[in-house]
Enzyme design. Structure first.
Site, PDB file in Angstrom:
ATOM      1  N   ASP A   1     -66.846   9.612 -33.634  1.00  0.00           N
ATOM      2  CA  ASP A   1     -67.461   9.668 -32.307  1.00  0.00           C
ATOM      3  C   ASP A   1     -68.953   9.978 -32.364  1.00  0.00           C
ATOM      4  O   ASP A   1     -69.593  10.171 -31.338  1.00  0.00           O
ATOM      5  CB  ASP A   1     -66.750  10.692 -31.422  1.00  0.00           C
ATOM      6  CG  ASP A   1     -66.868  12.107 -31.960  1.00  0.00           C
ATOM      7  OD1 ASP A   1     -67.365  12.272 -33.101  1.00  0.00           O
ATOM      8  OD2 ASP A   1     -66.476  13.055 -31.253  1.00  0.00           O
TER       9      ASP A   1
ATOM     10  N   ARG B   1     -92.622  19.571 -12.047  1.00  0.00           N
ATOM     11  CA  ARG B   1     -91.210  19.402 -12.408  1.00  0.00           C
ATOM     12  C   ARG B   1     -91.000  18.746 -13.772  1.00  0.00           C
ATOM     13  O   ARG B   1     -89.963  18.156 -14.026  1.00  0.00           O
ATOM     14  CB  ARG B   1     -90.456  18.622 -11.308  1.00  0.00           C
ATOM     15  CG  ARG B   1     -90.424  19.346  -9.975  1.00  0.00           C
ATOM     16  CD  ARG B   1     -89.820  18.512  -8.872  1.00  0.00           C
ATOM     17  NE  ARG B   1     -90.649  17.340  -8.579  1.00  0.00           N
ATOM     18  CZ  ARG B   1     -91.747  17.363  -7.827  1.00  0.00           C
ATOM     19  NH1 ARG B   1     -92.190  18.502  -7.312  1.00  0.00           N
ATOM     20  NH2 ARG B   1     -92.430  16.251  -7.598  1.00  0.00           N
TER      21      ARG B   1
ATOM     22  N   ASP C   1     -96.522  28.064 -40.391  1.00  0.00           N
ATOM     23  CA  ASP C   1     -97.640  27.647 -41.243  1.00  0.00           C
ATOM     24  C   ASP C   1     -98.030  26.227 -40.846  1.00  0.00           C
ATOM     25  O   ASP C   1     -97.355  25.263 -41.220  1.00  0.00           O
ATOM     26  CB  ASP C   1     -97.242  27.697 -42.724  1.00  0.00           C
ATOM     27  CG  ASP C   1     -96.979  29.120 -43.193  1.00  0.00           C
ATOM     28  OD1 ASP C   1     -97.817  29.988 -42.933  1.00  0.00           O
ATOM     29  OD2 ASP C   1     -95.930  29.362 -43.810  1.00  0.00           O
TER      30      ASP C   1
ATOM     31  N   LYS D   1    -112.518   6.754 -21.924  1.00  0.00           N
ATOM     32  CA  LYS D   1    -111.652   5.787 -21.246  1.00  0.00           C
ATOM     33  C   LYS D   1    -111.289   6.277 -19.855  1.00  0.00           C
ATOM     34  O   LYS D   1    -111.110   7.472 -19.633  1.00  0.00           O
ATOM     35  CB  LYS D   1    -110.361   5.560 -22.041  1.00  0.00           C
ATOM     36  CG  LYS D   1    -110.579   5.001 -23.429  1.00  0.00           C
ATOM     37  CD  LYS D   1    -109.253   4.870 -24.150  1.00  0.00           C
ATOM     38  CE  LYS D   1    -109.464   4.391 -25.582  1.00  0.00           C
ATOM     39  NZ  LYS D   1    -108.199   4.323 -26.329  1.00  0.00           N
TER      40      LYS D   1
ATOM     41  N   ASP E   1     -98.612   5.770 -32.005  1.00  0.00           N
ATOM     42  CA  ASP E   1     -97.270   5.447 -31.516  1.00  0.00           C
ATOM     43  C   ASP E   1     -97.181   3.952 -31.212  1.00  0.00           C
ATOM     44  O   ASP E   1     -96.820   3.147 -32.072  1.00  0.00           O
ATOM     45  CB  ASP E   1     -96.962   6.303 -30.297  1.00  0.00           C
ATOM     46  CG  ASP E   1     -95.502   6.203 -29.861  1.00  0.00           C
ATOM     47  OD1 ASP E   1     -94.774   5.342 -30.391  1.00  0.00           O
ATOM     48  OD2 ASP E   1     -95.085   6.983 -28.987  1.00  0.00           O
TER      49      ASP E   1
END
Length: 318
Positions: free
Chosen positions: A43, A110, A149, A199, A229
């Site tokens: 599972d 939130r 560290d 920007k 990313d």
């Protein structure tokens, strides 16, 4: 660093996120990885078995909380619990890439502060110390009530660029205001000026208004960030400095997350080279000619050695 830690109370274990880096680290330490298995039930639940005695040992777990992020975090938490129940002396968590670090404050109403939540989970599971690399926000250290560290990859990246020969003057470019401190540190090591890309508009889209503070005309530009990313930001920055007269563009970062179309974006950009570390492993499709990956194994090994021998770790920050 001693030649070997075999036969001592130092134990190093690797989970599934970055076994190649873990192997490099134990080779730098002159020891071997501890024996454990990480499996899944049908599972999807995680099962960890530690296959050697760890009673009374100083244990170091190497686990970047990178993709699959939630799986990596659960592996880490379960391993900490298993070690705690096995009567180890100290549990030291080595997290080259600290996932959820970008959620370090409430930017909007939130919203959660997930970086703090992960810190709470690691402590509650039973960790005694954290060793990490280039935390996205340095104040993340304060989310922990145990020693942290926070190692730096800049000396490794700077050494690589210092060894290169450039046809033009070098300028280090911060792709946004948040990266200025990092850019200035690299610039100081290269004895180069800095420029800043200003920007306006939402992040990670190609239609933002872009201005450059500083001179890049006729120069070799080196963009610097901690995480890449989707790569849209670094591609936009590359386009901006080229349009402002830069002759060639390099980029570097510590953590190559490289999600979605990042590799395609980098390949299609004017970047000559992207230099990253192996805090996150690169899958085969991400190992393109434009990307150079540097090892942090010696740095992490030195940190483990110093913590184990109760020596100062601060010398590694220089």
């Amino acid at each position: 660093m001693p030649n070997t830690y075999n036969g001592t109370k130092l134990k190093v274990f690797s989970l599934n996120s970055n076994p190649e880096l873990a192997q490099e680290i134990v080779e730098a330490l002159g020891t071997e990885l501890g024996k454990c298995t990480v499996k899944q039930f049908s599972d999807g639940e995680i099962q960890i078995n530690i296959e050697e005695s760890v009673r009374g040992c100083d244990v170091f777990i190497i686990q970047s909380t990178s993709e699959p992020v939630n799986q990596s975090i659960m592996e880490l938490l379960i391993m900490i619990d298993a070690l705690k129940r096995a009567s180890v002396k100290e549990i030291n968590v080595v997290i080259p890439y600290y996932g959820y670090a970008r959620q370090d404050r409430k930017a909007q109403p939130r919203e959660p502060i997930t970086a703090k939540l992960i810190a709470n989970l690691i402590q509650k599971a039973g960790a005694n110390r954290v060793i990490s690399l280039d935390l996205h926000a340095p104040q993340t250290q304060g989310f922990f009530n145990i020693p942290v560290d926070p190692l730096l990859a800049m000396p490794i990246l700077a050494e690589y660029f210092c060894a290169k020969e450039y046809e033009n003057d070098v300028v280090v470019v911060a792709p946004d205001h948040a990266s200025v401190t990092r850019a200035r540190e690299l610039a100081d090591r290269l004895k180069a000026p800095i420029a800043i890309i200003d920007k306006r508009g939402p992040r990670d889209i190609g239609s933002r208004e872009v201005n450059i503070v500083g001179n890049v005309e006729g120069k070799t530009a080196i963009l610097v960030d901690d995480i890449i990313d989707t790569a849209y930001r670094i591609a936009t920055a590359t386009k901006a400095v080229v349009e402002n007269g830069a002759k060639e563009v390099y980029a570097c970062c510590t953590h190559p997350v490289l999600s979605e179309r990042a590799i395609e974006v980098i390949q299609d950009s004017a970047l000559k080279e992207l230099v990253v570390t192996n805090s996150i492993p690169l899958t085969e499709e991400k190992r393109i000619d434009k990307i150079t990956q540097l090892s942090i194994a010696q740095l992490m090994g030195d940190a483990i050695s110093r913590v184990y021998e109760q020596k100062s770790v601060s010398v590694l920050f220089k």
